[in-house]
Design an enzyme around this catalytic site. Structure first.
Site, PDB file in Angstrom:
ATOM      1  N   SER A 186     -15.858  -2.805   4.157  1.00 21.92           N
ATOM      2  CA  SER A 186     -16.177  -3.074   5.709  1.00 21.92           C
ATOM      3  C   SER A 186     -17.371  -1.997   5.962  1.00 21.92           C
ATOM      4  O   SER A 186     -17.335  -0.981   6.007  1.00 21.92           O
ATOM      5  CB  SER A 186     -15.145  -2.931   6.652  1.00 21.92           C
ATOM      6  OG  SER A 186     -13.756  -4.215   5.865  1.00 21.92           O
TER       7      SER A 186
HETATM    8  N1  SAH Z   1      -9.953  -1.997   4.004  1.00 20.32           N
HETATM    9  C1  SAH Z   1     -11.305  -2.364   2.788  1.00 20.32           C
HETATM   10  C2  SAH Z   1     -11.862  -3.551   2.553  1.00 20.32           C
HETATM   11  C3  SAH Z   1     -11.038  -4.527   1.944  1.00 20.32           C
HETATM   12  S1  SAH Z   1     -12.013  -6.107   1.797  1.00 20.32           S
HETATM   13  C4  SAH Z   1     -11.575  -1.123   2.686  1.00 20.32           C
HETATM   14  O1  SAH Z   1     -11.265  -0.237   3.604  1.00 20.32           O
HETATM   15  O2  SAH Z   1     -12.662  -1.372   1.272  1.00 20.32           O
HETATM   16  C5  SAH Z   1     -10.671  -6.492   1.934  1.00 20.32           C
HETATM   17  C6  SAH Z   1      -9.664  -6.539   0.526  1.00 20.32           C
HETATM   18  O3  SAH Z   1      -8.522  -8.026   0.809  1.00 20.32           O
HETATM   19  C7  SAH Z   1     -10.047  -7.274  -1.238  1.00 20.32           C
HETATM   20  O4  SAH Z   1     -10.097  -5.654  -2.127  1.00 20.32           O
HETATM   21  C8  SAH Z   1      -8.974  -7.796  -1.401  1.00 20.32           C
HETATM   22  O5  SAH Z   1      -9.005  -8.415  -2.881  1.00 20.32           O
HETATM   23  C9  SAH Z   1      -7.660  -7.870  -0.090  1.00 20.32           C
HETATM   24  N2  SAH Z   1      -6.458  -9.180  -0.390  1.00 20.32           N
HETATM   25  C10 SAH Z   1      -7.812 -10.420   0.406  1.00 20.32           C
HETATM   26  N3  SAH Z   1      -6.155 -11.422  -0.081  1.00 20.32           N
HETATM   27  C11 SAH Z   1      -5.116 -10.035  -0.353  1.00 20.32           C
HETATM   28  C12 SAH Z   1      -3.755 -10.511  -0.043  1.00 20.32           C
HETATM   29  N4  SAH Z   1      -3.523 -11.233   0.175  1.00 20.32           N
HETATM   30  N5  SAH Z   1      -2.736  -8.685  -0.410  1.00 20.32           N
HETATM   31  C13 SAH Z   1      -3.714  -8.028  -0.172  1.00 20.32           C
HETATM   32  N6  SAH Z   1      -5.066  -7.850  -0.688  1.00 20.32           N
HETATM   33  C14 SAH Z   1      -5.289  -9.317  -0.048  1.00 20.32           C
END
Ligand code: SAH
Length: 230
Positions: free
Chosen positions: A69
């Site tokens: 993000s």
């Molecule tokens: N907090 C992260 C941003 C990640 S983007 C950072 O600092 O880099 C969102 C993430 O959520 C992705 O990696 C995606 O694979 C994950 N995601 C989506 N659905 C999910 C679920 N049901 N359980 C766990 N992770 C999930």
């Protein structure tokens, strides 16, 4: 100064500028939150090819169609969650591990859940190499929360949900805070839910765009954003 040192100095300068221009100037004021953003080396959480952009004012790709993000959004979610030093925090969507690293500097313990094994494993390795000891990365469907370590003082969800997954309500302590983007797949409303006894109060923060939260209580796994008209 060696080449490596001056490269690191460049990243440090870019990071201080990021905090000033993107975070402080947009109204984030909590000193420990700002200190965390000044400390965590964001460039080590993005692919090597994107390191030059690590401190830019936008999200970056991290592989598997996912993104880290925008710094301001991470800061806003962190500040609105009202994290305290003794808190136990759950993050859903580990991705690169950057937000988990930020949270870990502000609280006692972070559990973070990622559904894509390769991303979770990479984040685990980066966090280990940087010496973060109060973060546990779990590979699982985070729409179910993480019941084994519940309850939590705060839950931060880094992917967009059609609605608040029921398990999050149960896994919050009384007084606990939930930060979650809720809405369609192309735009959501970033919401703060506060558990007051057994009831909840919701405050809407700002419009945001997150990748979809996929799983039992989220969007279905075979789902593609373009399938939806909104
Ligand atoms: N907090 C992260 C941003 C990640 S983007 C950072 O600092 O880099 C969102 C993430 O959520 C992705 O990696 C995606 O694979 C994950 N995601 C989506 N659905 C999910 C679920 N049901 N359980 C766990 N992770 C999930």
């Amino acid at each position: 100064m060696g080449e490596q040192d001056s490269r690191e100095a460049g990243f440090t300068m870019a990071r201080m500028r990021m905090v000033e221009n993107q975070i402080v100037q947009r109204g984030i004021t909590t000193p420990p939150v700002l200190e965390a953003f000044r400390t965590v080396p964001r460039h080590l959480f993005v692919p090597v090819l994107n390191q030059g952009e690590a401190y830019a004012d936008y999200p970056l790709p991290i592989g598997h169609g996912q993104t880290i993000s925008q710094p301001f959004i991470v800061a806003l979610m962190t500040e609105k969650a009202g994290i305290k030093t003794q808190d136990h925090v759950l993050e859903i969507g580990t991705g690169s591990g950057y937000q988990a690293a930020i949270l870990s500097r502000l609280c006692r313990k972070v559990d973070t859940v990622e559904r894509i094994p390769e991303l979770g494993e990479r984040a685990r390795a980066v966090l280990r190499d940087l010496g973060y000891k109060n973060i546990r990365v779990h590979i699982a469907d985070g729409t179910q929360g993480y019941p084994a370590a519940a309850p939590y003082d705060a839950i931060l969800v880094a992917a967009g949900a059609p609605e608040v997954p029921m398990p999050y309500r149960d896994q919050l302590k009384p007084g606990g805070r939930l930060i979650i983007p809720v809405g369609g797949s192309w735009h959501q409303d970033l919401q703060l839910w506060v558990k007051t006894g057994t009831d909840f109060e919701m405050i809407s923060i700002i419009p945001v765009v997150f990748v979809p939260l996929l799983g039992k209580w989220g969007w279905s796994a075979g789902y593609h954003r373009n399938d939806e008209e909104d």
